[in-house]
Write a protein that holds these residues in place. Structure first.
Motif, PDB file in Angstrom:
ATOM      1  N   VAL A 135       0.848  -1.196   0.000  1.00  0.00           N
ATOM      2  CA  VAL A 135       0.000   0.000   0.000  1.00  0.00           C
ATOM      3  C   VAL A 135       0.878   1.239   0.000  1.00  0.00           C
ATOM      4  N   THR A 136       0.597   2.192  -0.887  1.00  0.00           N
ATOM      5  CA  THR A 136       1.341   3.447  -0.909  1.00  0.00           C
ATOM      6  C   THR A 136       0.504   4.534  -1.585  1.00  0.00           C
ATOM      7  N   HIS A 137       0.866   5.796  -1.300  1.00  0.00           N
ATOM      8  CA  HIS A 137       0.287   6.919  -2.023  1.00  0.00           C
ATOM      9  C   HIS A 137       1.323   7.519  -2.966  1.00  0.00           C
ATOM     10  N   ASP A 138       2.523   6.914  -3.007  1.00  0.00           N
ATOM     11  CA  ASP A 138       3.635   7.434  -3.796  1.00  0.00           C
ATOM     12  C   ASP A 138       3.628   6.784  -5.181  1.00  0.00           C
ATOM     13  N   GLN A 139       3.341   7.589  -6.211  1.00  0.00           N
ATOM     14  CA  GLN A 139       3.214   7.054  -7.560  1.00  0.00           C
ATOM     15  C   GLN A 139       4.520   6.464  -8.078  1.00  0.00           C
ATOM     16  N   GLU A 140       5.633   7.169  -7.853  1.00  0.00           N
ATOM     17  CA  GLU A 140       6.920   6.669  -8.336  1.00  0.00           C
ATOM     18  C   GLU A 140       7.276   5.343  -7.670  1.00  0.00           C
ATOM     19  N   GLU A 141       6.974   5.222  -6.398  1.00  0.00           N
ATOM     20  CA  GLU A 141       7.226   3.983  -5.665  1.00  0.00           C
ATOM     21  C   GLU A 141       6.430   2.832  -6.271  1.00  0.00           C
ATOM     22  N   ALA A 142       5.161   3.071  -6.568  1.00  0.00           N
ATOM     23  CA  ALA A 142       4.311   2.037  -7.156  1.00  0.00           C
ATOM     24  C   ALA A 142       4.811   1.622  -8.529  1.00  0.00           C
ATOM     25  N   LEU A 143       5.177   2.596  -9.358  1.00  0.00           N
ATOM     26  CA  LEU A 143       5.667   2.288 -10.706  1.00  0.00           C
ATOM     27  C   LEU A 143       6.956   1.488 -10.653  1.00  0.00           C
ATOM     28  N   ALA A 144       7.827   1.799  -9.689  1.00  0.00           N
ATOM     29  CA  ALA A 144       9.132   1.153  -9.612  1.00  0.00           C
ATOM     30  C   ALA A 144       9.041  -0.282  -9.089  1.00  0.00           C
ATOM     31  N   LEU A 145       8.124  -0.550  -8.162  1.00  0.00           N
ATOM     32  CA  LEU A 145       8.108  -1.827  -7.456  1.00  0.00           C
ATOM     33  C   LEU A 145       7.208  -2.881  -8.084  1.00  0.00           C
ATOM     34  N   SER A 146       6.151  -2.484  -8.744  1.00  0.00           N
ATOM     35  CA  SER A 146       5.011  -3.380  -8.958  1.00  0.00           C
ATOM     36  C   SER A 146       5.065  -4.190 -10.249  1.00  0.00           C
ATOM     37  N   ASP A 147       4.507  -5.406 -10.149  1.00  0.00           N
ATOM     38  CA  ASP A 147       4.122  -6.144 -11.349  1.00  0.00           C
ATOM     39  C   ASP A 147       2.775  -5.626 -11.844  1.00  0.00           C
ATOM     40  N   GLU A 148       1.866  -5.368 -10.894  1.00  0.00           N
ATOM     41  CA  GLU A 148       0.551  -4.827 -11.233  1.00  0.00           C
ATOM     42  C   GLU A 148       0.128  -3.819 -10.167  1.00  0.00           C
ATOM     43  N   ILE A 149      -0.653  -2.829 -10.602  1.00  0.00           N
ATOM     44  CA  ILE A 149      -1.101  -1.745  -9.725  1.00  0.00           C
ATOM     45  C   ILE A 149      -2.620  -1.657  -9.765  1.00  0.00           C
ATOM     46  N   PHE A 150      -3.228  -1.447  -8.599  1.00  0.00           N
ATOM     47  CA  PHE A 150      -4.640  -1.089  -8.506  1.00  0.00           C
ATOM     48  C   PHE A 150      -4.699   0.380  -8.086  1.00  0.00           C
ATOM     49  N   VAL A 151      -5.181   1.241  -8.957  1.00  0.00           N
ATOM     50  CA  VAL A 151      -5.288   2.665  -8.643  1.00  0.00           C
ATOM     51  C   VAL A 151      -6.641   2.902  -7.989  1.00  0.00           C
ATOM     52  N   MET A 152      -6.610   3.431  -6.747  1.00  0.00           N
ATOM     53  CA  MET A 152      -7.816   3.618  -5.951  1.00  0.00           C
ATOM     54  C   MET A 152      -8.174   5.094  -5.840  1.00  0.00           C
ATOM     55  N   ASN A 153      -9.472   5.364  -5.804  1.00  0.00           N
ATOM     56  CA  ASN A 153      -9.964   6.695  -5.451  1.00  0.00           C
ATOM     57  C   ASN A 153     -11.403   6.589  -4.980  1.00  0.00           C
ATOM     58  N   ASP A 154     -11.701   7.239  -3.860  1.00  0.00           N
ATOM     59  CA  ASP A 154     -13.060   7.315  -3.340  1.00  0.00           C
ATOM     60  C   ASP A 154     -13.690   5.924  -3.194  1.00  0.00           C
ATOM     61  N   GLY A 155     -12.900   4.960  -2.693  1.00  0.00           N
ATOM     62  CA  GLY A 155     -13.435   3.636  -2.411  1.00  0.00           C
ATOM     63  C   GLY A 155     -13.627   2.739  -3.602  1.00  0.00           C
ATOM     64  N   GLU A 156     -13.111   3.127  -4.768  1.00  0.00           N
ATOM     65  CA  GLU A 156     -13.278   2.340  -5.982  1.00  0.00           C
ATOM     66  C   GLU A 156     -11.934   2.130  -6.669  1.00  0.00           C
ATOM     67  N   VAL A 157     -11.814   1.003  -7.393  1.00  0.00           N
ATOM     68  CA  VAL A 157     -10.647   0.764  -8.228  1.00  0.00           C
ATOM     69  C   VAL A 157     -10.870   1.493  -9.557  1.00  0.00           C
TER      70      VAL A 157
END
Length: 394
Positions: free
Chosen positions: A203-225
């Protein structure tokens, strides 16, 4: 010798965790809305979003720290909504690490094993193996207060790994570290996940961190993917305004889709790589700052006036405005002059066109429908050409 403490995962299915139509309410407040997520074995996943988007709530629902209001949480195909947290094959690394300050490193890592009433010899072996995994050999007798932030984080990871979870949940574990140490730990986390071969859900709010680490990302906002996919998919093909604006820097301009592969914005028409929309449909156009090339004004597809310029180390970040008042951000190794008019050039592939307020499901359905039509038209063309060839051979 490559030493793993994990048992071989025996499931025939590659999906290890699944959320089906999961919702969560606190009174009248809906914090999760119809969440549908599939998590495969052996991958690094990230829940990415701003504060309050619901990402930590999903993590806690999988861990068993809260009950969902509707829907199912499945582990290895079995419903676990009613399974207590201590009986789930997951473990959590918390944001503040939650280490016991009165226990040394060894006793912190051994805490869960002692609760399971393991023998002293087994505990000794497993703790040594876990500390070796996170490169803390020789630190067993250290007090927690004697460790750096990065070392404390590795103790927390070792404590979670020693119980041999099939899924490791990480709730913003890097947020308390300084920038340099945070980057170093990103490399260590990714290397550890690949070495162990288990599933990480981060879990993170850091976009660069997510892009660097992930095989796949779920982008969340207001309780929805809002969107899910690989980092490249998320960055290059955002499905809506929120994702385009939240992931990296973007220039987002209002426009119209004239027809397939032709879009209009800034009063001009440009070739693009998008299709499958209605003729003259209002759209949003996305061009990333790094895809804009500075040219002489007369050579550019657009002309803008430089307003501000900052040096970011690897590039200059330039803010400019066109005659219509649209703001443009440019990342360039070329230095500009504040107040000068410059040209901007870009390729058709650099333009990404988004339908207004389109969901990921609608985006996928549109692309699938368009591909089917294209395949049908291609098949029809091939059939006509084959018929002509047969006639010519007669």
């Amino acid at each position: 010798r490559r030493h793993l403490i994990y048992k071989e995962l025996g499931s025939l299915s590659n999906i290890i965790v699944e959320l089906k139509h999961v919702g969560k309410r606190y009174g009248d407040t809906q914090v999760l809305k119809d969440i549908n997520i599939e998590i495969e074995q052996g991958k690094f996943y990230t829940l990415l979003g701003p504060s309050g988007s619901g990402k930590t709530t999903i993590l806690r629902a999988i861990a068993g720290f809260l009950d969902v209001s509707e829907g199912e949480v499945l582990f290895d195909g079995k419903r676990i909504n009613d399974v207590p947290a201590n009986q789930r094959k997951v473990n959590t690394v918390f944001q503040d690490y939650a280490l016991f300050p009165h226990l040394n490193v060894f006793d912190n890592v051994a805490f869960g094993l002692r609760l399971h009433r393991m023998s002293k010899q087994d505990i000794q072996t497993k703790v040594e193996d876990a500390l070796k995994m996170v490169r803390l050999q020789g630190y067993a007798d250290r007090e927690i207060s004697e460790l750096s932030g990065g070392q404390q984080q590795r103790v927390a990871i070792a404590r979670a790994l020693v119980l041999e979870p099939q899924v490791l949940l990480l709730d913003e574990p890097l947020s308390a570290l300084d920038a340099k140490l945070r980057k170093d730990m990103q490399y260590e986390l990714r290397e550890l996940q690949e070495r162990l071969g288990i599933t990480f859900l981060f879990v993170t709010h850091d976009q660069e961190e997510a892009l660097a680490l992930s095989d796949e990302i779920f982008v969340m906002n207001d309780g929805e993917v809002q969107q899910s996919g690989t980092p490249v998919d998320i960055y290059d093909e955002p499905v809506n305004h929120f994702v385009a604006d939240f992931i990296g820097e973007s220039n987002i301009i209002q426009g119209h889709m004239i027809k397939d592969f032709l879009v209009e914005f800034n009063g001009k028409r440009f070739e693009c790589a998008d299709a499958g929309m209605r003729p003259n449909e209002p759209v949003e156009v996305v061009i990333r700052p790094e895809d804009l090339q500075i040219t002489l004004p007369e050579e550019g597809k657009l002309q803008v006036k430089v307003d501000t310029q900052l040096f970011r180390g690897v590039h200059y970040e330039i803010i400019a405005y066109d005659d219509l008042g649209n703001e443009w951000m440019i990342h360039s190794t070329r230095k500009a002059i504040v107040g000068e008019v410059i040209g901007l050039d870009f390729e058709p592939e650099d333009i990404h066109v988004m339908r207004l307020n389109e969901t990921e499901e609608e985006f996928d359905a549109r692309i699938e429908e368009y591909v089917e039509v294209e395949e049908q038209e291609a098949g029809l063309i091939n059939a006509i050409e084959e018929e002509r060839d047969e006639e010519n051979n007669l």
